[in-house]
Design a protein around this motif. Structure first.
Motif, PDB file in Angstrom:
ATOM      1  N   GLY A 188       0.845  -1.198   0.000  1.00  0.00           N
ATOM      2  CA  GLY A 188       0.000   0.000   0.000  1.00  0.00           C
ATOM      3  C   GLY A 188       0.874   1.237   0.000  1.00  0.00           C
ATOM      4  N   TYR A 189       0.221   2.380   0.220  1.00  0.00           N
ATOM      5  CA  TYR A 189       0.995   3.618   0.164  1.00  0.00           C
ATOM      6  C   TYR A 189       1.059   4.304   1.516  1.00  0.00           C
ATOM      7  N   SER A 190       0.690   3.571   2.583  1.00  0.00           N
ATOM      8  CA  SER A 190       0.667   4.243   3.878  1.00  0.00           C
ATOM      9  C   SER A 190       2.074   4.499   4.380  1.00  0.00           C
ATOM     10  N   SER A 191       2.254   5.698   4.912  1.00  0.00           N
ATOM     11  CA  SER A 191       3.567   6.041   5.431  1.00  0.00           C
ATOM     12  C   SER A 191       3.646   5.537   6.878  1.00  0.00           C
ATOM     13  N   LEU A 192       4.846   5.468   7.348  1.00  0.00           N
ATOM     14  CA  LEU A 192       5.042   4.954   8.703  1.00  0.00           C
ATOM     15  C   LEU A 192       4.402   5.876   9.731  1.00  0.00           C
ATOM     16  N   SER A 193       4.491   7.177   9.430  1.00  0.00           N
ATOM     17  CA  SER A 193       3.920   8.127  10.397  1.00  0.00           C
ATOM     18  C   SER A 193       2.408   7.932  10.503  1.00  0.00           C
ATOM     19  N   HIS A 194       1.804   7.585   9.334  1.00  0.00           N
ATOM     20  CA  HIS A 194       0.371   7.320   9.357  1.00  0.00           C
ATOM     21  C   HIS A 194       0.035   6.185  10.304  1.00  0.00           C
ATOM     22  N   LEU A 195       0.866   5.148  10.238  1.00  0.00           N
ATOM     23  CA  LEU A 195       0.605   3.943  11.016  1.00  0.00           C
ATOM     24  C   LEU A 195       0.487   4.225  12.510  1.00  0.00           C
ATOM     25  N   ARG A 196       1.224   5.246  12.941  1.00  0.00           N
ATOM     26  CA  ARG A 196       1.308   5.511  14.379  1.00  0.00           C
ATOM     27  C   ARG A 196      -0.039   5.931  14.964  1.00  0.00           C
ATOM     28  N   GLN A 197      -0.889   6.478  14.083  1.00  0.00           N
ATOM     29  CA  GLN A 197      -2.170   6.943  14.631  1.00  0.00           C
ATOM     30  C   GLN A 197      -3.157   5.788  14.859  1.00  0.00           C
ATOM     31  N   PHE A 198      -2.836   4.603  14.280  1.00  0.00           N
ATOM     32  CA  PHE A 198      -3.791   3.496  14.428  1.00  0.00           C
ATOM     33  C   PHE A 198      -3.329   2.526  15.527  1.00  0.00           C
ATOM     34  N   PRO A 199      -4.284   1.975  16.258  1.00  0.00           N
ATOM     35  CA  PRO A 199      -3.930   1.022  17.325  1.00  0.00           C
ATOM     36  C   PRO A 199      -3.641  -0.367  16.745  1.00  0.00           C
ATOM     37  N   ILE A 200      -2.459  -0.520  16.159  1.00  0.00           N
ATOM     38  CA  ILE A 200      -2.097  -1.759  15.462  1.00  0.00           C
ATOM     39  C   ILE A 200      -1.302  -2.681  16.390  1.00  0.00           C
ATOM     40  N   ASP A 201      -1.567  -3.998  16.314  1.00  0.00           N
ATOM     41  CA  ASP A 201      -0.809  -4.960  17.120  1.00  0.00           C
ATOM     42  C   ASP A 201       0.190  -5.740  16.281  1.00  0.00           C
ATOM     43  N   ILE A 202      -0.207  -5.996  15.023  1.00  0.00           N
ATOM     44  CA  ILE A 202       0.610  -6.892  14.192  1.00  0.00           C
ATOM     45  C   ILE A 202       0.728  -6.322  12.791  1.00  0.00           C
TER      46      ILE A 202
END
Ligand SMILES: Nc1nc2c(ncn2[C@@H]2O[C@H](COP(=O)(O)O[C@H]3[C@@H](O)[C@H](n4cnc5c(=O)[nH]c(N)nc54)O[C@@H]3COP(=O)(O)O)[C@@H](O)[C@H]2O)c(=O)[nH]1
Length: 923
Positions: A817-831
């Motif tokens: 996908g095109y999501s940046s790493l900084s974007h990821l930080r806003q989501f409560p991701i476990d894996i």
């Protein structure tokens, strides 16, 4: 030559016998008397003349005087003479009779006579007689004279002055005639004339009734009168008008008597007259017999009374009553006159009532016409305007005067002279006409009208009335409705109905001229996904923008929206397939351009299917169907491309259709099965979790992989019930393993894009967990980057909801996908699960190695578990182990297995497992 005696006698005989039964006229008498007078004067002036006259015998004189007397009696005419000097006069016998005196009575003096002349005529008589004496001029007067019995008689007197030798008037002679009958007729006629004039000039007859009563009273010598009108509804006779001599005692009579009488009322004069319906006479109303107001009449001094009905066409419209100061017996003439006046006024009343009603209804009609929102025009048979209402002027911008000097053809653009002639012919034959046309205003602008025409009679002449309605709004509305019926409201492009009409016509034309045409069926790729994740408003904007791009890319070719994200293009008169390919490519290029939507940059592609007439179908149904099938083929071929239809596609499409219908029944027939693929810890080799992967055990086609039916399920909406089934089934299996005392195992379930935006996701998931009594921390939900990034706010909300329940979240296929790493930080991701496309070329591909390393490092720093997917080879495992990747998944360890087989694997995995030793990363 002066006439002699015998000539006079002859004339006298002739006078008496000229017309037997008819008296000689006064003129003839005057002529005769003048001649007698001249003869006498002759003799007086010249006695010789007398000598020359033949001696007259006594018998001749007697004969002459008896003849004169007889003639005067027949004529009702007396003669008289008066000598000014002696004051002596002479009357013929008839004069005595006319003045009501005995022939033996002494002849009254001029003074005595004057006293008997009616007060109103006395001065007039005096003036005329004096003027005659002074000027020696003949006079003719008519005056009223009081007979000794009180009767008033009209007389006519003619006098001729005679001069003496000195030129002085010495004598008067003349005639007097009883003209009472004629005069009464004249007076009554004049009264009737006055009544008629008053009625004719008034607006409402009741207004002039007092004046009419006064006129009648003065003619008959009455002193007051009243009009009574029946009010049938109220059962009353109402006094509507009165007139009285201006004397308080007489005026008082009306104040003292009631002004309404109940109907029927026996003794009331007016109601009696109403009942008998003819003139009614009371010789003395004050005596009380049959007169209910006798007391008041007596107090006022009223006696004689006459009442008569106002009648017209057998209807009594009112009663008039009159009172006199003297008791008066009924007289025939007055009764006749009353009858006549009653009828006359009655007819006038009726006519006036009709006129008033007509005027009111005309005024009402006019007011209606003026207030009407429609235009009214009246024109003659040649089209010249006769009348127009205010709206008619306003609508055209002309003044009334301007229009009245114009012809209907000046404004009606579709009305030729021939047409007008045809219309007038039809209308005069009584056929009403409704037509549509265009009118032109004074400023030159035009507007559509609807005209209803009919003949109209004005003052006895036939004209044409046109009721004209400006139908601009209605036409616009019709056009609008027509537009709506044939256009798509969102994009304003032609719709399917319009496209089909055009296509039919184009096929006809092409068939006739041996030409070809192409139908391009366009379906936007991933539109449903955008719509579901970004919302319908964004979806609508996207469709509008795509429509605009399509229209811009096609110069004049018909483009329509069929619904949803489906568009269709008609290319007419095509020469070869290259021409079509060129257009299809142009469309793809135009659509794919970046589109900012809800703060994101969207790239929308399309899949295009093409069918060609006549090769791929000879009618619109076949062409549309085959273009649609070709479009699906383009989808299958990876989207963002176009495909020409081929017969093979039809077979494939039929297969897909059959698949769809059997997929609908797959859940209830329990044809779906879950396979499980383990996730393994690189450090221990232990199965730490499991991913559930759906399969379809098709009764004819065998075991189908998700790639063969998940897109179809997404497309048709079947993904929602399918996903629910998977979630429940996977959770059930975890519970089952627990029940078998296997170590607790995380289960990962793939969420579809649709499911992720389903409002009931949290609720449905919680229900499954609750019903199965499963620990929520054992459930992992896998979503893709693109699902997250399409509507980040919604994603955060949903993920937080899931997290709150204790569910773990994994990002599947990470890296593509095109999501940046900084974007990821806003989501409560476990894996994070690294997509297998990066794993398949490691080690070896530096780029994939670098990406894989970066993802693992990032996961570590964000404290997110990283799972590498698609691990098939030991070197891949070694590479990942060296990078301290925590978990792996792939065929190297195990392919997805049915539950039963995977259970065995789980048991086996409980034994010690050999894992590669981790080597430090080479820097
Ligand atoms: N919404 C849902 N999607 C589902 C569900 N079940 C599966 N899917 C999705 O379908 C895609 C195809 O799945 P599948 O054919 O089951 O393929 C999976 C594995 O078999 C495959 N895999 C695993 N290891 C390897 C490997 O070493 N080599 C290799 N060539 N393939 C391997 O990968 C698929 C699992 O991928 P992922 O889900 O991304 O982890 C697939 O996208 C599934 O997600 C479902 O119930 N609902």
């Amino acid at each position: 030559m002066q006439p002699n005696y015998s000539t006079l006698l002859k004339q006298l005989k002739q006078l008496g016998a000229a017309n037997p039964g008819e008296p000689p006229g006064i003129e003839q008498w005057m002529e005769f008397l003048e001649q007698v007078s001249n003869v006498c004067a002759d003799m007086a002036l010249d006695p010789g003349n007398a000598a020359r006259i033949r001696p007259v015998s006594l018998s001749e004189i007697q004969e002459l005087s008896s003849r004169i007397e007889e003639t005067q009696r027949i004529a009702g005419l007396g003669d008289w003479s008066f000598d000014r000097k002696s004051g002596q006069g002479k009357w013929s016998r008839e004069c005595y009779r006319i003045f009501g005196l005995s022939p033996s009575a002494p002849m009254p003096t001029y003074k005595e006579l004057s006293r008997q002349i009616h007060r109103d005529d006395r001065l007039y008589v005096k003036d005329r007689v004096e003027a005659a004496l002074h000027d020696a001029r003949k006079f003719e007067i008519e005056f009223r004279y009081h007979l000794p019995d009180g009767e008033v008689r009209w007389v006519r007197a003619i006098g001729q002055p005679v001069k003496n030798a000195r030129g002085q008037v010495c004598r008067l002679f003349g005639t007097v005639m009883d003209v009472n009958s004629r005069k009464l007729i004249e007076v009554r006629q004049s009264m009737e004339h006055t009544v008629a004039r008053l009625l004719a000039e008034c607006d409402s007859p009741v207004e002039v009734i007092p004046e009419i009563i006064e006129t009648i009273c003065s003619t008959f010598g009455w002193v007051c009168g009243a009009l009574w009108m029946p009010d049938k509804k109220a059962g009353l006779l109402r006094r509507a008008a009165t007139w009285a001599l201006p004397r308080p005692d007489i005026e008082q009579f009306f104040h003292n008597t009631p002004d309404q009488i109940p109907l029927p009322a026996g003794a009331a004069l007016s109601s009696r007259t109403l009942r008998v319906a003819r003139a009614d006479w009371f010789p003395d109303a004050s005596r009380g017999e049959h007169f209910e107001r006798a007391k008041e009449a007596a107090a006022t001094g009223l006696h004689g009374c006459l009442a008569f009905p106002l009648q017209a066409a057998g209807e009594i419209l009112g009663i008039m009553e009159f009172f006199g100061l003297q008791p008066h017996e009924a007289d025939r003439e007055t009764m006749q006159s009353a009858h006549f006046i009653g009828r006359h006024i009655g007819q006038f009343f009726q006519r006036k009532q009709v006129e008033i009603a007509l005027r009111e209804s005309e005024a009402h009609f006019r007011a209606l016409v003026e207030q009407a929102s429609d235009s009214f025009y009246v024109h003659d048979m040649n089209g010249r305007f006769i009348d127009v209402n205010q709206r008619g002027c306003e609508g055209l911008g002309y003044t009334r005067e301007e229009l009245l000097s114009m012809s209907v053809q000046d404004i009606d653009l579709d009305l030729t002279t021939r047409e007008l002639k045809k219309l007038t012919g039809k209308l005069t034959a009584g056929t009403p006409i409704a037509r549509e046309s265009r009118y032109q205003r004074k400023d030159g602008s035009t507007f559509p009208v609807e005209i209803r025409m009919g003949p109209i009679d004005i003052n006895g002449r036939q004209h044409l009335l046109s009721l004209v309605r400006d139908v601009t709004e209605r036409k616009e509305m019709q056009d609008h409705i027509q537009h709506l019926a044939y256009h798509d409201s969102l994009t304003n492009l032609p719709n399917r109905a319009m496209f089909n009409r055009h296509l039919c016509h184009a096929i006809d034309q092409a068939a006739r001229h041996g030409k070809s045409l192409a139908v391009l069926f366009i379906d936007l790729d991933r539109f449903k996904y955008v719509n579901d994740t970004l919302g319908h408003d964004a979806g609508d904007r996207l469709l509008q923008e795509m429509s605009r791009r399509l229209s811009n890319a096609l110069h004049g070719d018909l483009v329509a929206r069929l619904g949803g994200d489906e568009f269709v293009v008609l290319l007419e008169d095509i020469h070869d397939s290259e021409h079509v390919s060129h257009v299809a490519q142009k469309i793809l290029t135009a659509l794919v351009e970046e589109l900012p939507l809800n703060g994101q940059r969207i790239h929308i592609t399309a899949s295009i299917g093409v069918s060609i007439f006549p090769e791929d179908g000879e009618d619109e149904f076949a062409l549309m169907k085959h273009a649609d099938i070709a479009m699906y083929r383009a989808k299958d071929r990876g989207k963002n491309n176009f495909q020409f239809y081929s017969a093979y596609m039809s077979q494939h499409a039929a297969k897909m259709l059959a698949l769809e219908s059997s997929l609908r029944r797959a859940i209830e027939r329990e044809e779906l099965v879950l396979y499980y693929q383990g996730k393994v810890e690189t450090r221990t080799g232990r199965i730490s979790g499991v991913e559930s992967l759906v399969r379809w055990q098709h009764p004819e086609l065998g075991l189908l992989s998700p790639d063969q039916f998940i897109p179809l399920a997404e497309e048709t909406g079947l993904i929602v019930p399918l996903s629910k089934w998977v979630l429940r089934e996977a959770c059930k299996q975890v519970c089952e393993w627990q029940r078998q005392n296997l170590p607790p195992l995380n289960v990962a379930v793939n969420l579809s894009a649709r499911q992720f935006v389903d409002d009931h996701l949290l609720e449905d998931t919680a229900l499954v967990l609750r019903e199965l009594g499963m620990d929520p921390t054992l459930l992992e939900l896998e979503i893709t980057e693109s699902m997250m990034m399409h509507n980040p706010e919604h994603t955060i909300q949903i993920l937080q909801g899931l997290k709150a329940m204790g569910i773990r979240i994994a990002i599947d296929d990470f890296g593509i996908g095109y999501s940046s790493l900084s974007h990821l930080r806003q989501f409560p991701i476990d894996i994070i699960k690294i997509d297998r496309s990066f794993i398949q070329d490691v080690p070896g591909d530096p780029a994939d190695e670098a990406i894989t390393e970066a993802i693992i490092a990032m996961g570590k720093s964000l404290k997110i578990t990283v799972v590498a997917e698609g691990v098939e080879k030991p070197e891949q495992l070694q590479f990942l182990s060296d990078l301290s990747c925590e978990e792996i998944q792939g065929y190297f360890f195990s392919k997805p297995l049915p539950a039963k087989d995977f259970t065995k694997l789980l048991w086996r995995n409980l034994a010690p497992v050999a894992v590669p030793s981790r080597r430090p990363a080479a820097k």
